[in-house]
Scaffold this motif. Structure first.
Motif, PDB file in Angstrom:
ATOM      1  N   VAL A 148      -0.203  18.600   2.073  1.00 26.11           N
ATOM      2  CA  VAL A 148       0.078  17.163   2.172  1.00 26.11           C
ATOM      3  C   VAL A 148      -1.221  16.386   2.309  1.00 26.11           C
ATOM      4  CG1 VAL A 148       1.081  15.369   3.632  1.00 26.11           C
ATOM      5  CG2 VAL A 148       2.404  17.422   3.110  1.00 26.11           C
ATOM      6  N   ASN A 149      -2.111  16.863   3.169  1.00 23.61           N
ATOM      7  CA  ASN A 149      -3.397  16.183   3.354  1.00 23.61           C
ATOM      8  C   ASN A 149      -4.199  16.149   2.058  1.00 23.61           C
ATOM      9  OD1 ASN A 149      -2.966  15.603   6.034  1.00 23.61           O
ATOM     10  ND2 ASN A 149      -4.034  17.408   6.805  1.00 23.61           N
ATOM     11  N   ALA A 150      -4.204  17.282   1.355  1.00 28.39           N
ATOM     12  CA  ALA A 150      -4.970  17.365   0.107  1.00 28.39           C
ATOM     13  C   ALA A 150      -4.389  16.452  -0.971  1.00 28.39           C
ATOM     14  CB  ALA A 150      -5.001  18.816  -0.383  1.00 28.39           C
ATOM     15  N   LYS A 179      -6.049  13.326  -2.886  1.00 24.51           N
ATOM     16  CA  LYS A 179      -6.172  13.395  -4.344  1.00 24.51           C
ATOM     17  C   LYS A 179      -5.542  12.182  -5.012  1.00 24.51           C
ATOM     18  CE  LYS A 179      -4.999  16.409  -8.255  1.00 24.51           C
ATOM     19  NZ  LYS A 179      -4.341  17.686  -8.644  1.00 24.51           N
ATOM     20  N   ARG A 180      -4.381  11.759  -4.524  1.00 26.09           N
ATOM     21  CA  ARG A 180      -3.694  10.604  -5.112  1.00 26.09           C
ATOM     22  C   ARG A 180      -4.249   9.273  -4.584  1.00 26.09           C
ATOM     23  NH1 ARG A 180      -1.756  14.373  -8.364  1.00 26.09           N
ATOM     24  NH2 ARG A 180       0.031  15.532  -7.564  1.00 26.09           N
ATOM     25  N   LYS A 181      -5.267   9.379  -3.707  1.00 30.83           N
ATOM     26  CA  LYS A 181      -5.894   8.201  -3.095  1.00 30.83           C
ATOM     27  C   LYS A 181      -4.881   7.392  -2.281  1.00 30.83           C
ATOM     28  CE  LYS A 181      -9.461   7.787  -6.646  1.00 30.83           C
ATOM     29  NZ  LYS A 181     -10.112   6.919  -7.649  1.00 30.83           N
ATOM     30  N   LEU A 182      -4.004   8.147  -1.619  1.00 29.81           N
ATOM     31  CA  LEU A 182      -3.017   7.514  -0.755  1.00 29.81           C
ATOM     32  C   LEU A 182      -3.511   7.407   0.675  1.00 29.81           C
ATOM     33  CD1 LEU A 182       0.184   9.360  -2.024  1.00 29.81           C
ATOM     34  CD2 LEU A 182      -0.593   7.073  -2.662  1.00 29.81           C
ATOM     35  N   HIS A 183      -4.445   8.279   1.041  1.00 30.65           N
ATOM     36  CA  HIS A 183      -4.937   8.307   2.417  1.00 30.65           C
ATOM     37  C   HIS A 183      -6.348   8.865   2.404  1.00 30.65           C
ATOM     38  CE1 HIS A 183      -4.851   8.966   6.808  1.00 30.65           C
ATOM     39  NE2 HIS A 183      -3.814   8.136   6.803  1.00 30.65           N
ATOM     40  N   ASP A 201       0.859  -1.188   0.000  1.00 29.69           N
ATOM     41  CA  ASP A 201       0.000   0.000   0.000  1.00 29.69           C
ATOM     42  C   ASP A 201       0.893   1.236   0.000  1.00 29.69           C
ATOM     43  OD1 ASP A 201      -1.770   2.049   0.446  1.00 29.69           O
ATOM     44  OD2 ASP A 201      -2.709   1.156   2.214  1.00 29.69           O
ATOM     45  N   THR A 202       1.001   1.917  -1.136  1.00 32.30           N
ATOM     46  CA  THR A 202       1.921   3.055  -1.265  1.00 32.30           C
ATOM     47  C   THR A 202       1.466   4.275  -0.464  1.00 32.30           C
ATOM     48  OG1 THR A 202       0.756   3.750  -3.276  1.00 32.30           O
ATOM     49  CG2 THR A 202       2.693   2.329  -3.546  1.00 32.30           C
ATOM     50  N   GLN A 243       7.140   9.753  -3.808  1.00 32.08           N
ATOM     51  CA  GLN A 243       7.087   9.540  -5.254  1.00 32.08           C
ATOM     52  C   GLN A 243       5.659   9.604  -5.782  1.00 32.08           C
ATOM     53  OE1 GLN A 243       8.090   5.549  -6.375  1.00 32.08           O
ATOM     54  NE2 GLN A 243       9.030   6.159  -8.312  1.00 32.08           N
ATOM     55  N   HIS A 244       4.705   9.055  -5.030  1.00 37.04           N
ATOM     56  CA  HIS A 244       3.315   9.035  -5.476  1.00 37.04           C
ATOM     57  C   HIS A 244       2.541  10.280  -5.066  1.00 37.04           C
ATOM     58  CE1 HIS A 244       4.268   4.769  -6.037  1.00 37.04           C
ATOM     59  NE2 HIS A 244       3.205   4.714  -6.820  1.00 37.04           N
ATOM     60  N   CYS A 245       3.003  10.963  -4.025  1.00 37.46           N
ATOM     61  CA  CYS A 245       2.256  12.120  -3.520  1.00 37.46           C
ATOM     62  C   CYS A 245       2.658  13.414  -4.233  1.00 37.46           C
ATOM     63  CB  CYS A 245       2.480  12.246  -2.010  1.00 37.46           C
ATOM     64  SG  CYS A 245       1.455  13.499  -1.206  1.00 37.46           S
ATOM     65  N   PHE A 246       3.962  13.617  -4.466  1.00 38.27           N
ATOM     66  CA  PHE A 246       4.453  14.871  -5.048  1.00 38.27           C
ATOM     67  C   PHE A 246       4.960  14.597  -6.461  1.00 38.27           C
ATOM     68  CE2 PHE A 246       4.990  15.223  -0.456  1.00 38.27           C
ATOM     69  CZ  PHE A 246       4.388  16.451  -0.185  1.00 38.27           C
ATOM     70  N   GLN A 247       4.181  14.980  -7.452  1.00 36.09           N
ATOM     71  CA  GLN A 247       4.479  14.600  -8.832  1.00 36.09           C
ATOM     72  C   GLN A 247       5.596  15.442  -9.462  1.00 36.09           C
ATOM     73  OE1 GLN A 247       1.598  12.973 -11.227  1.00 36.09           O
ATOM     74  NE2 GLN A 247       1.202  11.701  -9.439  1.00 36.09           N
ATOM     75  N   LYS A 248       5.966  16.582  -8.842  1.00 34.87           N
ATOM     76  CA  LYS A 248       7.030  17.416  -9.393  1.00 34.87           C
ATOM     77  C   LYS A 248       8.275  17.424  -8.517  1.00 34.87           C
ATOM     78  CE  LYS A 248       4.215  20.411 -12.304  1.00 34.87           C
ATOM     79  NZ  LYS A 248       3.997  21.787 -12.761  1.00 34.87           N
ATOM     80  N   VAL A 249       8.336  16.472  -7.639  1.00 35.36           N
ATOM     81  CA  VAL A 249       9.508  16.350  -6.765  1.00 35.36           C
ATOM     82  C   VAL A 249      10.405  15.232  -7.288  1.00 35.36           C
ATOM     83  CG1 VAL A 249      10.265  15.629  -4.472  1.00 35.36           C
ATOM     84  CG2 VAL A 249       8.389  17.274  -4.691  1.00 35.36           C
ATOM     85  N   ARG A 250      11.668  15.541  -7.422  1.00 38.02           N
ATOM     86  CA  ARG A 250      12.655  14.527  -7.812  1.00 38.02           C
ATOM     87  C   ARG A 250      13.372  14.057  -6.554  1.00 38.02           C
ATOM     88  NH1 ARG A 250      15.474  12.447 -12.045  1.00 38.02           N
ATOM     89  NH2 ARG A 250      17.646  11.847 -11.625  1.00 38.02           N
TER      90      ARG A 250
END
Length: 630
Positions: free
Chosen positions: A602-604, A608-612, A443-444, A486-493
């Motif tokens: 972070v909560n949003a 949105k990514r259906k992580l939490h 579960d990511t 990786q799954h939460c922040f799409q513009k973070v390397r």
């Protein structure tokens, strides 16, 4: 008791024993138990046909008891003529074949090889009050006399408390001479020792030394029988010493628990082993309520299911204290189960533990009381080891799956040199498969550690909407934090750095870490990586420090590098999240507002990514408890 010597040295003096028996008269003085407690073991090693010599008989009734059940060839000697006369008067008529003689056991007048058994009940302990040169000289004479009067195949049977210097002397003499050496615990005879003024209960041992002709190049046979009927052969005298010492220490712990409350001492803990095993099967922590009752103290045991032993409630003194209060008992024994052990079920564990738990009961508890066993749920939990590995850096480690609340599955990375700490944890989801058997996937959206949750706030602070950002994560482990970012922040390397190449293999194979254009893993020293980083930015540190002095030193070092530092202490955890930046925090409220916005982002994003599904970060608590130190 005024009949005991003021100094231990008196035990070896003839004059002391004459005075002792004159004062005591005909009342028997039984060192280390009476016949009913000793007979179970004595009958195993002494047969009715044996020719028995009882050295240092005193006024013990042991010889008379043996005589009455069929052992008719018994000779008793003692250094005190007073007690010999008393015993002749007491037993001469009813036991005409039993012999009593006044004789020094260090200088016996018997013929060589006259006896098949030499029985010693406390005489060696009285002879060896210390390890002085004079005492050792007397002990050598005693042992040589035993060797002389015993036949080949005969047994020297010694009942003793086995102080360390006494056991060491026995091991130096008899195995070296080619004798078989066995130490047995006599559970039934364990009682108050006459040498312990505080009444501490000490284990009683029966040592059986069997005489053989010494053969060249033959290793001595050393055995211990300290738990029931199980006899364990050991390789060295050091192992015998260690086994006996461990049992003596645990007996002293049990005696302390029987004397009264340990609330002022914090906790007492001990490990329980299967005979012959070197790793514990159970660990028991015992703690008391801070108040004492006059009578009727309530006592229970709490069995922690497998896989839950690292939870705060069970893993920390504070947590166990909370558990004690909520359970409503005066004393609680918290039992944890160990890896690499098989447990058939809660009922089987309870049955196995009952006798050991009774030894931990508080004073005043009726021995017939049935101890209640508590737990979480109705079974002992499930633990399955998926992989065992070894690395030159981290040592031995395992990947295991455990069952938590609601039968939820978790996969964990554990370093075996620190088994009480979960290095990495992933929650598993079961997905339907065409083959019918559900497939386990990571579960990511799950962050196992609360400090990871609040570290993501720092990432959101460094990477506002629409802005690309480079984030370095020092320490990969199972890669749970990296996967979430990786799954939460799409513009973070993300650049993950770990010194141990084995961790990358484990994270990829068992924790579903996937490297792509936004996630790279480098195997190198994290400290060097930070030192060589070209740019300074927001540095987020998970500080784990139990010493206030060391914490102050760490903060001081950070202040020397960064202009601004703020911290958030996690509740019920030792972890503290430190936010460090080179930017000036001119207005405290502005900084708090920036952090609050980052936390809400972070909560949003997690939703949105259906992580939490809920609020990942407790924003209100974060802002109210945030401390700005520079």
């Amino acid at each position: 008791m005024n009949l005991l010597p003021k100094t231990h040295e008196d035990f070896g003096e003839k004059e002391y024993w004459n005075a002792f028996f004159r004062k005591r008269g005909s009342k028997a003085f039984e060192w280390y138990g009476e016949y009913p407690e000793l007979c179970g073991l004595l009958h195993k090693y002494i047969k009715p046909k044996d020719v028995i010599l009882m050295v240092g008989c005193g006024n013990s009734t042991l010889s008379a008891d043996l005589y009455d059940v069929g052992y008719r060839c018994i000779t008793n000697i003692d250094i005190s003529h007073v007690v010999i006369r008393q015993m002749q008067d007491a037993h001469g008529k009813d036991r005409p074949n039993m012999v009593y003689q006044q004789m020094d056991a260090l200088n016996m007048t018997f013929s060589d090889c006259q006896f098949s058994v030499v029985l010693d009940k406390g005489t060696l302990d009285a002879l060896m009050p210390d390890d002085s040169e004079d005492v050792r000289r007397k002990t050598d004479k005693f042992f040589n006399e035993i060797d002389r009067v015993l036949r080949v195949g005969g047994r020297y049977i010694c009942i003793s408390l086995l102080q360390e210097h006494i056991l060491a002397t026995l091991l130096e003499f008899f195995p070296t001479a080619g004798w078989m050496f066995r130490v047995c615990r006599c559970i039934e005879a364990e009682q108050k020792s006459p040498q312990s003024g505080d009444g501490a209960g000490l284990p009683v041992f029966i040592i059986v030394c069997t005489k053989f002709r010494k053969l060249p190049s033959v290793q001595p046979v050393l055995e211990v029988c300290l738990a029931g009927e199980h006899i364990q052969r050991v390789a060295s005298s050091a192992e015998v010493m260690s086994s006996v010492k461990s049992l003596q220490q645990s007996s002293m712990v049990c005696a302390k628990l029987k004397r009264g409350s340990v609330a002022g001492c914090g906790e007492i803990f001990l490990d329980l082993f299967h005979p012959g095993e070197t790793t514990p099967r159970y660990t028991v922590h015992v703690l008391d309520q801070p108040y004492a009752r006059e009578s009727g103290r309530r006592f229970a045991a709490f069995i922690v299911p497998q896989g839950r032993e690292t939870e705060w409630l069970f893993a920390t003194p504070e947590g166990r204290s909370t558990l004690l209060k909520s359970a409503g008992f005066d004393r609680l024994a918290v039992v944890t189960l160990h890896r690499d052990q098989i447990y058939k079920g809660l009922d089987a564990v309870q049955e196995e533990l009952t006798d050991s738990i009774l030894h931990l009961a508080p004073p005043g508890l009726d021995q017939n009381t049935q101890i209640p066993f508590l737990s979480v749920g109705s079974d002992v939990g499930r633990r399955e080891i998926c992989y065992r590995g070894h690395s030159q850096i981290s040592g031995d480690f395992i990947v295991e799956e455990v069952e938590g609340d609601g039968r939820q599955l978790f996969r964990r990375l554990i370093f075996l040199n620190n088994q009480g700490v979960i290095q990495s944890e992933a929650r598993l989801k079961l997905l339907k498969s065409r083959k019918g058997k559900p497939k386990k996937v990571v579960d990511t959206g799950y962050l196992a550690c609360e400090h990871h949750t609040y570290m993501t706030v720092g990432v959101a602070l460094a990477a506002p909407d629409g802005i690309e950002c480079n984030v370095a994560v020092i320490g990969l482990g199972g890669g749970g934090l990296c996967t979430f970012l990786q799954h939460c922040f799409q513009k973070v390397r993300i650049t993950a750095v770990d010194i141990d190449p084995a961790m990358l293999e484990v994270a990829t194979e068992y924790f579903n870490l996937v490297q792509d254009e936004r996630l790279d893993v480098y195997i190198r020293d994290g400290v060097q990586f930070i030192q060589q980083a070209a740019e300074k930015g927001l540095f987020i540190l998970n500080l784990v420090c139990r010493s206030s002095k060391l914490r102050e030193e760490a903060i001081k070092n950070l202040k020397a590098i960064f202009k601004s530092i703020s911290s958030y202490k996690l509740e019920q955890e030792v972890n503290e999240i430190i936010f460090c930046t080179d930017d000036d925090i001119e207005e405290t409220q502005t900084w708090r507002s920036s952090l609050e916005a980052a936390a809400r982002r972070v909560n949003a994003l997690a939703k949105k990514r259906k992580l939490h599904t809920g609020e990942l970060v407790d924003v209100t608590n974060l802002i109210s408890c945030l401390k700005i130190t520079a």
